[in-house]
Design a protein around this motif. Structure first.
Motif, PDB file in Angstrom:
ATOM      1  N   GLN A 231       0.808  -1.204   0.000  1.00  8.08           N
ATOM      2  CA  GLN A 231       0.000   0.000   0.000  1.00  8.08           C
ATOM      3  C   GLN A 231       0.847   1.262   0.000  1.00  8.08           C
ATOM      4  OE1 GLN A 231      -1.986   0.774   3.893  1.00  8.08           O
ATOM      5  NE2 GLN A 231      -1.324  -1.320   4.416  1.00  8.08           N
ATOM      6  N   CYS A 232       0.261   2.308  -0.585  1.00 12.54           N
ATOM      7  CA  CYS A 232       0.835   3.654  -0.512  1.00 12.54           C
ATOM      8  C   CYS A 232       0.375   4.261   0.806  1.00 12.54           C
ATOM      9  CB  CYS A 232       0.353   4.499  -1.694  1.00 12.54           C
ATOM     10  SG  CYS A 232       0.863   6.225  -1.634  1.00 12.54           S
ATOM     11  N   LEU A 233       1.314   4.771   1.588  1.00 15.58           N
ATOM     12  CA  LEU A 233       0.981   5.196   2.942  1.00 15.58           C
ATOM     13  C   LEU A 233       0.259   6.538   2.996  1.00 15.58           C
ATOM     14  CD1 LEU A 233       4.188   4.013   4.824  1.00 15.58           C
ATOM     15  CD2 LEU A 233       1.962   2.879   4.650  1.00 15.58           C
ATOM     16  N   PHE A 234       0.483   7.412   2.003  1.00 14.44           N
ATOM     17  CA  PHE A 234      -0.210   8.692   1.946  1.00 14.44           C
ATOM     18  C   PHE A 234      -0.801   8.881   0.548  1.00 14.44           C
ATOM     19  CE2 PHE A 234       2.435   9.415   5.641  1.00 14.44           C
ATOM     20  CZ  PHE A 234       1.614  10.159   6.477  1.00 14.44           C
ATOM     21  N   PRO A 235      -1.848   8.109   0.208  1.00 14.50           N
ATOM     22  CA  PRO A 235      -2.424   8.199  -1.140  1.00 14.50           C
ATOM     23  C   PRO A 235      -3.120   9.535  -1.367  1.00 14.50           C
ATOM     24  CG  PRO A 235      -3.805   6.848   0.276  1.00 14.50           C
ATOM     25  CD  PRO A 235      -2.557   7.150   1.059  1.00 14.50           C
ATOM     26  N   LEU A 236      -3.142   9.958  -2.615  1.00 14.94           N
ATOM     27  CA  LEU A 236      -3.729  11.259  -2.940  1.00 14.94           C
ATOM     28  C   LEU A 236      -5.212  11.316  -2.624  1.00 14.94           C
ATOM     29  CD1 LEU A 236      -1.962  12.098  -6.338  1.00 14.94           C
ATOM     30  CD2 LEU A 236      -1.337  12.828  -4.026  1.00 14.94           C
ATOM     31  N   VAL A 237      -5.921  10.211  -2.818  1.00 11.03           N
ATOM     32  CA  VAL A 237      -7.372  10.243  -2.591  1.00 11.03           C
ATOM     33  C   VAL A 237      -7.716  10.562  -1.141  1.00 11.03           C
ATOM     34  CG1 VAL A 237      -7.900   8.672  -4.487  1.00 11.03           C
ATOM     35  CG2 VAL A 237      -7.440   7.739  -2.194  1.00 11.03           C
TER      36      VAL A 237
END
Length: 335
Positions: A231-237
């Motif tokens: 997972q991306c830890l700080f996703p844009l969404v």
């Protein structure tokens, strides 16, 4: 294929010599380091900042400089810290917050040193992710965001993409000798735009530089705990609710890295936050629409500037110029 900063400089020169407008190179002090900036259109009334993607550099915008200058922009293409010809300090952080700070804080200092007060901010892939994070922290100077196939849109990341960022391709290229070089050749894109003379050599020199730096700073942004939990830890969404500037999203319909569905999802969320929000799909393009289809990309993103410039020229020379309408529909595909 030995590499060095001197070989990188020469490879960049070979690519940029094809640009038909005057360009300058600046090295801007950022704390203890220097960041490299390519400037095109010095003295023009509008400013635009260009941020490259992972494994690339400011020189990859070489097909866009002339068009931007033609509609009155002064373009500042910046080598992010740790990439291109900017300094490559060792990244010692271990958290995603430190990764974001590494890029955003250095970019903020660079732009302050240049003295830009108001500018459009264009980013590609990793550069688009950094552009959003910069704007969230520094909203005042950004007049417009242009995000091309932005990285880190959603929390869930495919295992292959997570492995790509965790064990960076630069690691293989810089340490693999002949095997690393052959791997680079095998994986280098064959799409239009990438096969321009000298561009593959530039890409190799960029990614074979001996010190890990910018690539290492990306690693903490992605968590890889087994192939089923990447997972991306700080996703844009999850962080766009504070954006208040106009946004234009762009992607290619053939992009295997950032899917159209991901960008469309981001667009749908942004529409509920920002009234001035647009989404364009470039038909036939892969991950780098600005490089593969520069004309289509330029017409879609800067159609208002094109029309304004054409109208001004037509007023001066009405018998020698015809204005063509260029329209952009939300979510449209352009051929």
């Amino acid at each position: 294929m030995p590499t060095s900063p001197e070989r990188l400089k020469e490879a960049e020169r070979k690519v940029l010599e094809r640009v038909k407008v005057s360009i300058e190179h600046e090295f801007v002090r950022v704390g203890n380091y220097m960041m490299h900036v390519i400037v095109a259109g010095r003295g023009n009334r509008k400013d635009i900042v260009l941020l490259h993607g992972h494994s690339m550099s400011a020189a990859f915008f070489y097909r866009n400089f002339e068009q931007l200058v033609s509609v009155g922009y002064c373009a500042y293409a910046i080598d992010l810290l740790g990439w291109g010809r900017s300094d490559r300090p060792e990244f010692k952080g271990r958290t995603a917050e430190e990764s974001i700070a590494y890029y955003v804080d250095s970019l903020q200092l660079c732009l302050q040193s240049i003295g830009l007060r108001q500018f459009a901010l264009l980013g590609h892939s990793l550069g688009a992710y950094v552009a959003v994070q910069y704007t969230l922290k520094n909203p005042t100077p950004v007049s417009r965001l242009i995000l091309i196939s932005p990285a880190g849109i959603e929390r869930k990341v495919s295992p292959i993409r997570a492995l790509y960022f965790a064990f960076t391709p630069q690691l293989l290229v810089r340490r693999g000798g002949l095997l690393g070089y052959l791997g680079f050749i095998a994986r280098y894109p064959r799409q239009p735009g990438f096969v321009a003379p000298g561009l593959r050599k530039l890409a190799y020199q960029l990614n074979a530089q001996p010190k890990p730096s910018g690539d290492a700073a990306v690693v903490p942004l992605v968590s890889l705990r087994g192939l089923s939990n990447a997972q991306c830890l700080f996703p844009l969404v999850e962080c766009i609710e504070r954006l208040r500037v106009p946004v234009h999203l762009v992607c290619g319909d053939m992009d295997p890295v950032v899917k159209v569905s991901e960008v469309k999802h981001l667009y749908e969320l942004l529409k509920g936050i920002i009234s001035d929000c647009h989404f364009t799909v470039i038909r036939g393009s892969d991950h780098c629409a600005f490089l593969e289809y520069p004309e289509e990309f330029f017409n879609a993103i800067f159609h208002e500037e094109i029309q304004s410039s054409a109208t001004q020229y037509s007023a001066c020379c009405p018998n020698d110029f015809t204005v063509s309408d260029v329209s952009v529909e939300e979510g449209s595909e352009r051929e």
